[in-house]
Design a protein around this motif. Structure first.
Motif, PDB file in Angstrom:
ATOM      1  N   LEU A  84       0.758  -1.185  -0.048  1.00  0.00           N
ATOM      2  CA  LEU A  84      -0.035  -0.035  -0.047  1.00  0.00           C
ATOM      3  C   LEU A  84       0.939   1.141   0.088  1.00  0.00           C
ATOM      4  CD1 LEU A  84      -3.084  -1.030   2.313  1.00  0.00           C
ATOM      5  CD2 LEU A  84      -2.969  -0.879  -0.162  1.00  0.00           C
ATOM      6  N   ASP A  85       2.174   1.250   0.287  1.00  0.00           N
ATOM      7  CA  ASP A  85       2.879   2.389   0.400  1.00  0.00           C
ATOM      8  C   ASP A  85       3.426   2.872  -1.021  1.00  0.00           C
ATOM      9  OD1 ASP A  85       4.992   4.311   0.678  1.00  0.00           O
ATOM     10  OD2 ASP A  85       5.774   3.373   2.498  1.00  0.00           O
ATOM     11  N   ASP A  86       2.997   3.838  -1.643  1.00  0.00           N
ATOM     12  CA  ASP A  86       3.515   4.008  -2.967  1.00  0.00           C
ATOM     13  C   ASP A  86       4.777   4.205  -3.334  1.00  0.00           C
ATOM     14  OD1 ASP A  86       0.636   4.058  -3.561  1.00  0.00           O
ATOM     15  OD2 ASP A  86       0.524   6.546  -3.148  1.00  0.00           O
ATOM     16  N   ASN A  87       5.628   4.402  -2.111  1.00  0.00           N
ATOM     17  CA  ASN A  87       7.036   4.772  -2.254  1.00  0.00           C
ATOM     18  C   ASN A  87       7.754   3.466  -2.225  1.00  0.00           C
ATOM     19  OD1 ASN A  87       6.900   7.463  -2.015  1.00  0.00           O
ATOM     20  ND2 ASN A  87       6.969   7.358   0.178  1.00  0.00           N
ATOM     21  N   THR A 107      -4.857  -8.425 -10.810  1.00  0.00           N
ATOM     22  CA  THR A 107      -5.624  -8.631  -9.659  1.00  0.00           C
ATOM     23  C   THR A 107      -5.433  -7.663  -8.391  1.00  0.00           C
ATOM     24  OG1 THR A 107      -6.439 -10.637 -10.479  1.00  0.00           O
ATOM     25  CG2 THR A 107      -7.260  -9.878  -8.166  1.00  0.00           C
ATOM     26  N   ILE A 108      -4.018  -7.836  -8.280  1.00  0.00           N
ATOM     27  CA  ILE A 108      -3.626  -7.145  -7.062  1.00  0.00           C
ATOM     28  C   ILE A 108      -3.274  -5.548  -7.357  1.00  0.00           C
ATOM     29  CG2 ILE A 108      -1.357  -6.667  -5.876  1.00  0.00           C
ATOM     30  CD1 ILE A 108      -0.710  -9.345  -5.767  1.00  0.00           C
ATOM     31  N   TYR A 109      -3.042  -5.373  -8.321  1.00  0.00           N
ATOM     32  CA  TYR A 109      -3.052  -3.649  -8.794  1.00  0.00           C
ATOM     33  C   TYR A 109      -4.428  -3.164  -8.810  1.00  0.00           C
ATOM     34  CZ  TYR A 109       1.811  -3.437 -10.543  1.00  0.00           C
ATOM     35  OH  TYR A 109       3.018  -3.365 -10.386  1.00  0.00           O
ATOM     36  N   ARG A 110      -5.523  -3.886  -9.277  1.00  0.00           N
ATOM     37  CA  ARG A 110      -6.851  -3.588  -9.240  1.00  0.00           C
ATOM     38  C   ARG A 110      -7.250  -3.498  -7.847  1.00  0.00           C
ATOM     39  NH1 ARG A 110      -9.272  -7.753 -11.088  1.00  0.00           N
ATOM     40  NH2 ARG A 110     -10.509  -8.487  -9.500  1.00  0.00           N
ATOM     41  N   TRP A 111      -6.975  -4.310  -6.872  1.00  0.00           N
ATOM     42  CA  TRP A 111      -7.472  -4.276  -5.514  1.00  0.00           C
ATOM     43  C   TRP A 111      -6.625  -2.919  -4.870  1.00  0.00           C
ATOM     44  CZ3 TRP A 111      -6.606  -9.968  -3.904  1.00  0.00           C
ATOM     45  CH2 TRP A 111      -7.642 -10.815  -4.757  1.00  0.00           C
ATOM     46  N   ILE A 112      -5.665  -2.749  -5.030  1.00  0.00           N
ATOM     47  CA  ILE A 112      -4.842  -1.487  -4.652  1.00  0.00           C
ATOM     48  C   ILE A 112      -5.402  -0.370  -4.993  1.00  0.00           C
ATOM     49  CG2 ILE A 112      -2.817  -0.120  -4.447  1.00  0.00           C
ATOM     50  CD1 ILE A 112      -1.298  -2.948  -4.853  1.00  0.00           C
ATOM     51  N   LYS A 113      -6.061  -0.162  -6.469  1.00  0.00           N
ATOM     52  CA  LYS A 113      -6.670   0.838  -6.878  1.00  0.00           C
ATOM     53  C   LYS A 113      -8.206   1.131  -6.384  1.00  0.00           C
ATOM     54  CE  LYS A 113      -8.214   2.917 -11.051  1.00  0.00           C
ATOM     55  NZ  LYS A 113      -8.553   2.690 -12.593  1.00  0.00           N
ATOM     56  N   GLU A 114      -8.565   0.039  -6.091  1.00  0.00           N
ATOM     57  CA  GLU A 114      -9.946   0.250  -5.420  1.00  0.00           C
ATOM     58  C   GLU A 114     -10.132   0.578  -4.435  1.00  0.00           C
ATOM     59  OE1 GLU A 114     -11.548  -3.786  -5.983  1.00  0.00           O
ATOM     60  OE2 GLU A 114     -12.298  -3.268  -7.964  1.00  0.00           O
ATOM     61  N   TYR A 115      -8.974   0.041  -3.349  1.00  0.00           N
ATOM     62  CA  TYR A 115      -8.832   0.454  -1.851  1.00  0.00           C
ATOM     63  C   TYR A 115      -8.505   2.106  -1.925  1.00  0.00           C
ATOM     64  CZ  TYR A 115      -6.899   0.413   2.807  1.00  0.00           C
ATOM     65  OH  TYR A 115      -6.434   0.600   4.008  1.00  0.00           O
ATOM     66  N   LYS A 116      -7.826   2.459  -2.635  1.00  0.00           N
ATOM     67  CA  LYS A 116      -6.923   3.741  -2.676  1.00  0.00           C
ATOM     68  C   LYS A 116      -8.208   4.795  -2.998  1.00  0.00           C
ATOM     69  CE  LYS A 116      -2.423   3.213  -1.636  1.00  0.00           C
ATOM     70  NZ  LYS A 116      -1.767   4.257  -0.701  1.00  0.00           N
ATOM     71  N   GLU A 117      -8.890   4.373  -3.766  1.00  0.00           N
ATOM     72  CA  GLU A 117      -9.962   5.353  -4.402  1.00  0.00           C
ATOM     73  C   GLU A 117     -11.240   5.168  -3.764  1.00  0.00           C
ATOM     74  OE1 GLU A 117     -10.422   4.393  -8.590  1.00  0.00           O
ATOM     75  OE2 GLU A 117      -8.483   5.394  -9.078  1.00  0.00           O
ATOM     76  N   ASN A 118     -11.347   4.541  -2.851  1.00  0.00           N
ATOM     77  CA  ASN A 118     -12.885   4.457  -2.104  1.00  0.00           C
ATOM     78  C   ASN A 118     -12.641   4.371  -0.655  1.00  0.00           C
ATOM     79  OD1 ASN A 118     -14.817   3.488  -4.556  1.00  0.00           O
ATOM     80  ND2 ASN A 118     -13.011   2.525  -4.975  1.00  0.00           N
ATOM     81  N   GLY A 119     -12.021   5.396  -0.183  1.00  0.00           N
ATOM     82  CA  GLY A 119     -11.900   5.685   1.339  1.00  0.00           C
ATOM     83  C   GLY A 119     -11.020   4.985   1.964  1.00  0.00           C
TER      84      GLY A 119
END
Length: 621
Positions: A84-87, A107-119
């Motif tokens: 989850l750390d972008d760095n 799939t992992i990239y998609r889950w990270i995106k969903e998590y980051k963009e939805n609170g």
């Protein structure tokens, strides 16, 4: 949620600002506009309803989330958590994690995106539709899925450690019984491999072995930043308190206290004469989440108490009040790791216990102290000397936290004060930020941390504690019961301090609604008063009584208390004091203590001798 961190954007009165830094012990923010204008605002300003800061409140669906969906979201989160750390999230790290968890990198990239963009809550990872088959999706029907999950959880994830082939036999035997297609060994292995390895190890090898082999040792376990780890515990305080009417001893209160391990700041507390419960735990957590400014103002205490926001981890012991599903679901939704602290495991630390011991040592100087043991107490009569009411003691403890404990050097943090260390750490460039709830989420969090009961809805409304509540919002749920079918029940939450209304969770709108008494002429009462009234009715040998009897009894008991209060010397003394003091003067705890001493002097011919005790309090942890 609003994530308070330098570099993030917030909206104030329709205008966007960039957070430059958190200043003044965490109580204010320095903001900058796109035109480089600097603006400084209190952190509490963001608690106002700035709509552009609000994401969809997580609590709107909390009560409706099914356990299996929540577990699936938790599984996804455990997979993406290290990334989850972008760095530090590199392509190589994602590919390595994908291989470890048998998950596709996309799939992992998609889950990270969903998590980051939805609170950044588990709600972002809740499956949004049922499995429909296809690449990367299960083609098994829901009944088969349920059987597989049941046997994995009940038979495989335990200390018996049955092999996967034995588990396959149990699952297929059950599938055959229910005329369902059996599954292959490869399918089962894929399911087992999806389980987080640390979770699997803990379940199959046992907690002790897990802690010894996979957890860090005591001398290496130390959080780096505020709100990273909060510890909660409770204990009886070493002092007798008196009631507000008769000023007579009524017992020792319990304190539930939460401490921020990284800074030793007190996160929140709750004081009560009742034994610890989910309610006292919930009130403590809610105080920690919220801004303390309104609370300090209500007690007329000067000073700052800046710590607030959602923690990353909560450490507790194994008491029943921490084990309830309400607390576990609350923590799951907001990605708060709820960790239980078994006895004899030093790595968890005893920071909160030491803080409570420090509080008790400070309380030993007060009239009515029971001290920590009979030897220390000697011939001191705690009950006779008791003068503090529960509310006065709460005010005293708050004053001590804000202006003594937080400002005193601690050995455990290199002789810095908690306030100094808190300001240092929130200003650190690597500080991950403060997760604040929006106003709507705060309201829903407060309700969700209250105790609840499931009740059916009748034509007259809903009955709770022998009291009937009603509102038109309940009308659509008043339905005739089908033959041989149990009537559906709904969730209602209540505040033990005020039973004049309860909170109905509307399953369709996914929101709480206040439901008042059906008879609006009834006065507001507490659950404590209700229990006293029921006890009084029982002593009168009344086996059958209704709410009118309850409220009549409470009114009678209140009149008796009022009459008794009018007769006490303390009441008269306070009345006279109000006449002689200017109207601008607000009575304080110190005034109450002085009133008590004056009355005691009036009632004895010989002037009492007061021993002055000097205490040197060594603030450790």
């Amino acid at each position: 949620m609003i994530n308070i961190k330098p570099g993030n954007v917030v909206n104030i009165e329709g205008k966007e600002f960039l957070i430059e830094k958190i200043i003044d012990n965490g109580s204010q923010l320095m903001l900058k506009t796109t035109q480089n204008e600097i603006k400084i605002i209190p952190l509490s300003e963001l608690n106002k309803d700035n709509k552009k800061n609000n994401v969809q409140p997580a609590f709107t669906t909390l009560e409706n989330i099914k356990d299996e969906l929540l577990k699936e979201a938790q599984r996804k989160f455990e997979i993406i958590k290290p990334l989850l750390d972008d760095n530090t999230r590199t392509k190589k790290a994602v590919e390595k994690r994908a291989k470890e968890t048998n998950t596709h990198t996309a799939t992992i990239y998609r889950w990270i995106k969903e998590y980051k963009e939805n609170g950044e809550t588990l709600l972002a990872l809740i499956p949004k539709r049922s499995n429909q088959g296809g690449k990367g999706k299960s083609r098994l029907n829901p009944q088969t899925e349920a059987i597989i999950n049941y046997y994995i959880e009940k038979e495989y994830l335990n200390k018996q450690k049955i092999p996967a082939k034995h588990l396959l036999m149990l699952i297929n035997n059950e599938l055959k019984k229910q005329n369902l297609n059996t599954i292959s060994y490869a399918t089962l292995l894929r399911r087992i491999n999806e389980i987080d390895e640390r979770f699997k190890y803990k379940k199959r090898e046992g907690r002790t072995k897990f802690l010894n082999n996979l957890k860090p040792s005591g001398n290496t376990y130390e959080p780096k930043f505020p709100l990273e780890v909060i510890q909660i515990d409770h204990t009886p305080l070493d002092i007798q308190v008196v009631d507000e009417t008769y000023r007579k001893p009524i017992g020792r209160p319990y304190v539930t206290l939460a401490i921020d391990v990284a800074t030793r700041m007190i996160y929140g507390f709750y004081l009560s004469l009742d034994a610890p419960s989910f309610y006292s735990v919930g009130q403590t957590i809610f105080m920690g989440i919220s801004s303390k400014e309104p609370y300090l103002k209500s007690l007329d205490i000067e000073g700052i108490w800046p710590i607030q926001g959602l923690p990353n981890t909560i450490h507790t012991d194994n008491a029943a009040e921490f084990r309830g599903s309400n607390l576990e679901k609350f923590c799951s939704i907001f990605n708060i790791n709820l960790m239980f602290r078994p006895k004899g495991q030093p790595f968890y630390g005893g920071h909160v216990e030491r803080a409570i011991r420090t509080l008790n040592s400070y309380i030993h100087r007060l009239p009515g102290s029971t001290f920590s043991n009979p030897t220390e107490r000697g011939e001191y009569n705690s009950e006779k000397k008791a003068i503090f009411t529960l509310k006065e003691l709460e005010q005293y403890i708050t004053e001590w936290i804000v202006n003594v404990y937080h400002k005193s050097p601690h050995k455990g943090i290199n002789s810095k004060t908690p306030l100094q260390l808190f300001e240092e750490k929130i200003s650190h460039p690597d500080f991950p930020g403060i997760r604040l709830l929006t106003p709507q989420e705060l309201r829903l969090a407060k309700i969700s941390l209250l105790p609840g009961e499931y009740r059916t809805i009748q034509k007259t409304g809903v009955s709770l504690f022998n009291i009937t509540y009603y509102d038109d919002i309940l009308v659509p749920f008043i339905k005739p019961t089908a033959h041989n079918k149990k009537k559906e029940s709904y969730l209602f939450r209540y505040d033990p301090k005020d039973l004049s209304k309860i909170y109905f969770y509307h399953p369709e709108i996914q929101e709480y609604f206040e439901i008042p008494y059906r008879n609006l002429s009834h006065p507001a009462i507490s659950k404590w008063e209700l229990e006293i009234a029921k006890k009084e009715l029982k002593e009168q040998n009344k086996k059958y009584y209704d709410e009118n009897d309850i409220f009549a009894t409470i009114e009678k008991l209140r009149q008796m208390e009022e009459e008794a209060a009018n007769k006490t010397k303390l009441f008269r003394r306070r009345k006279e004091t109000k006449k002689t003091k200017p109207l601008s003067h607000k009575p304080t705890v110190a005034d109450s203590i002085q009133d008590e001493i004056k009355i005691e002097q009036e009632e004895t011919q010989n002037k009492p001798k007061f021993k002055i005790r000097k205490y040197k309090v060594d603030f450790e942890d």
